[in-house]
Structure formats: structure tokens, C-alpha cells
Scaffold this motif. Sequence first.
Motif, short mmCIF file in Angstrom:
data_model
loop_
_atom_site.label_atom_id
_atom_site.label_comp_id
_atom_site.label_asym_id
_atom_site.label_seq_id
_atom_site.Cartn_x
_atom_site.Cartn_y
_atom_site.Cartn_z
N HIS A 1 13.93 -45.35 1.24
CA HIS A 1 12.64 -46.02 1.51
C HIS A 1 12.83 -47.16 2.50
N ASN A 2 13.54 -46.90 3.59
CA ASN A 2 13.80 -47.87 4.65
C ASN A 2 14.61 -49.08 4.20
N MET A 3 15.35 -48.95 3.10
CA MET A 3 16.21 -50.03 2.62
C MET A 3 17.66 -49.57 2.78
N PRO A 4 18.38 -50.07 3.79
CA PRO A 4 19.75 -49.62 4.02
C PRO A 4 20.75 -50.37 3.14
N PHE A 5 21.84 -49.69 2.84
CA PHE A 5 22.96 -50.32 2.14
C PHE A 5 24.23 -49.59 2.56
N SER A 6 25.29 -50.34 2.79
CA SER A 6 26.57 -49.76 3.21
C SER A 6 27.69 -50.33 2.37
N VAL A 7 28.69 -49.50 2.15
CA VAL A 7 29.90 -49.95 1.47
C VAL A 7 31.09 -49.33 2.18
N THR A 8 32.12 -50.14 2.43
CA THR A 8 33.33 -49.68 3.10
C THR A 8 34.48 -49.72 2.11
N THR A 9 35.20 -48.61 2.03
CA THR A 9 36.36 -48.53 1.15
C THR A 9 37.58 -48.26 2.01
N ILE A 10 38.65 -48.99 1.74
CA ILE A 10 39.90 -48.84 2.48
C ILE A 10 40.93 -48.19 1.57
N THR B 1 4.06 -57.41 -7.08
CA THR B 1 4.28 -55.97 -7.22
C THR B 1 5.00 -55.42 -6.00
N GLN B 2 4.62 -55.86 -4.83
CA GLN B 2 5.27 -55.41 -3.60
C GLN B 2 6.73 -55.86 -3.58
N ASN B 3 7.01 -57.09 -3.97
CA ASN B 3 8.39 -57.58 -4.01
C ASN B 3 9.22 -56.81 -5.04
N ALA B 4 8.63 -56.50 -6.18
CA ALA B 4 9.34 -55.74 -7.20
C ALA B 4 9.68 -54.34 -6.68
N GLY B 5 8.78 -53.73 -5.96
CA GLY B 5 9.04 -52.42 -5.37
C GLY B 5 10.15 -52.47 -4.34
N ARG B 6 10.19 -53.53 -3.55
CA ARG B 6 11.24 -53.69 -2.54
C ARG B 6 12.60 -53.89 -3.21
N VAL B 7 12.64 -54.69 -4.26
CA VAL B 7 13.89 -54.92 -4.99
C VAL B 7 14.37 -53.62 -5.63
N LYS B 8 13.44 -52.84 -6.18
CA LYS B 8 13.79 -51.55 -6.79
C LYS B 8 14.38 -50.62 -5.74
N ASP B 9 13.79 -50.57 -4.55
CA ASP B 9 14.29 -49.70 -3.49
C ASP B 9 15.67 -50.16 -3.00
N GLN B 10 15.88 -51.48 -2.89
CA GLN B 10 17.19 -51.99 -2.50
C GLN B 10 18.24 -51.62 -3.53
#
Length: 183
Positions: free
Chosen positions: A144-153, A40-49
Motif C-alpha cells: 500500500h505504497n509503504m516501503p520497507f527494506s532490510v539488509t542481511t549480511i 483513522t487515517q493515521n492508524a491505517g498508515r501505521v498498519k500498512d507500515q
Amino acid sequence: MKQHRQRNGQEGIAMIIVVCIMAVLVMMSLALLLASSVMTQNAGRVKDQEQSRILTVSLADELEKELTVTPSQQEKTQASGTILEFVNSKIISGSWSSGEEQTLDSSALNQTNELSAQATLSWEEGENGYTDASLYITVHCIYHNMPFSVTTIYNAYTAYASDDENQNEDVQDTLYWIRSERR
């Protein structure tokens, strides 16, 4: 009397076996509970990511819609405060040096402790100055402390009127941008 002792001995052995079986069953139940908790904890982390990724890509797409206006659409969308107006005015006026970063916090989003978003913009001058520049926009979201970045040129281009004889001498004061890469 001997029979009575033998019978009590068998009952004692049976009781020990029952207690051992119960202990094994309790341990198995606890192991299942632990496994389900971890899953359940892993599923929550994947959902947040995934939510962080979706928010980042959505914000990058919205910035792209504002930035990649074609010359024919430019007259229809003369709204002030767009990202296109911000970038063009800063670059053309010379108030934004090539290589310098500009950070835009997302004030449009209702930011809480669970969500933050920002866009970092930088540009590089091309061989012909700003008329063939490259613009880099990095969108960074944390959910929820899950970072994600995307760079567009984006690559710049200018549009000339079809009857403009001096296309190389008289560059219009509007840069248009086209996406070249997203990573």
C-alpha cells in the motif's frame, strides 16, 4: 404596547442565543469528526507500515532458511532451485562478479498493485577469494505504497571432511553461509 415590544425584544435575544449555542455545538461536532478521520487515517498508515515490515522480515527469514544450510543438512536438502544453489553456482563459476548486483523478483508471491517484493543480492570477495566472501541480501517490500527494506549480511565458510589432509589446497565446491548482521 410597550410591554409587547419588550417581550418581542426578549424573544429575539433568546432566539439569537439559541442559534449561537447551536452553531457552537455544530462546530464542535465537525471538529470531532475531523479529528476521528485524521486518527483513522493515521492508524491505517501505521498498519500498512507494520504490514510492510512484517512481509519484508518474513521474506528475509525464508531466504535465510534456504541459504544457511549446514553441511550436515546439505545432503538432505539437495533440491534444485534454492537460493543456496543459485548463489554458490554463480560465485564459484565466476559468472557473478564481486560487487555486481543480482535482483530476484518474488514470483512466489501473488503480487498485486498493493504488494511488491524483491531481493537484491551482491557479494564481496574476501582475502582468500570467494571462500571467505561476504554476501549482502537486501529485501525490499512495498505494501500500500509503504516501503520497507532490510539488509542481511552473510559470511561464507567451507567445510572439509575430517580426513582431508590437503584442506588448504582442495576447497570443496560448496560454500556455506552464516548470518553475521541484519539491519
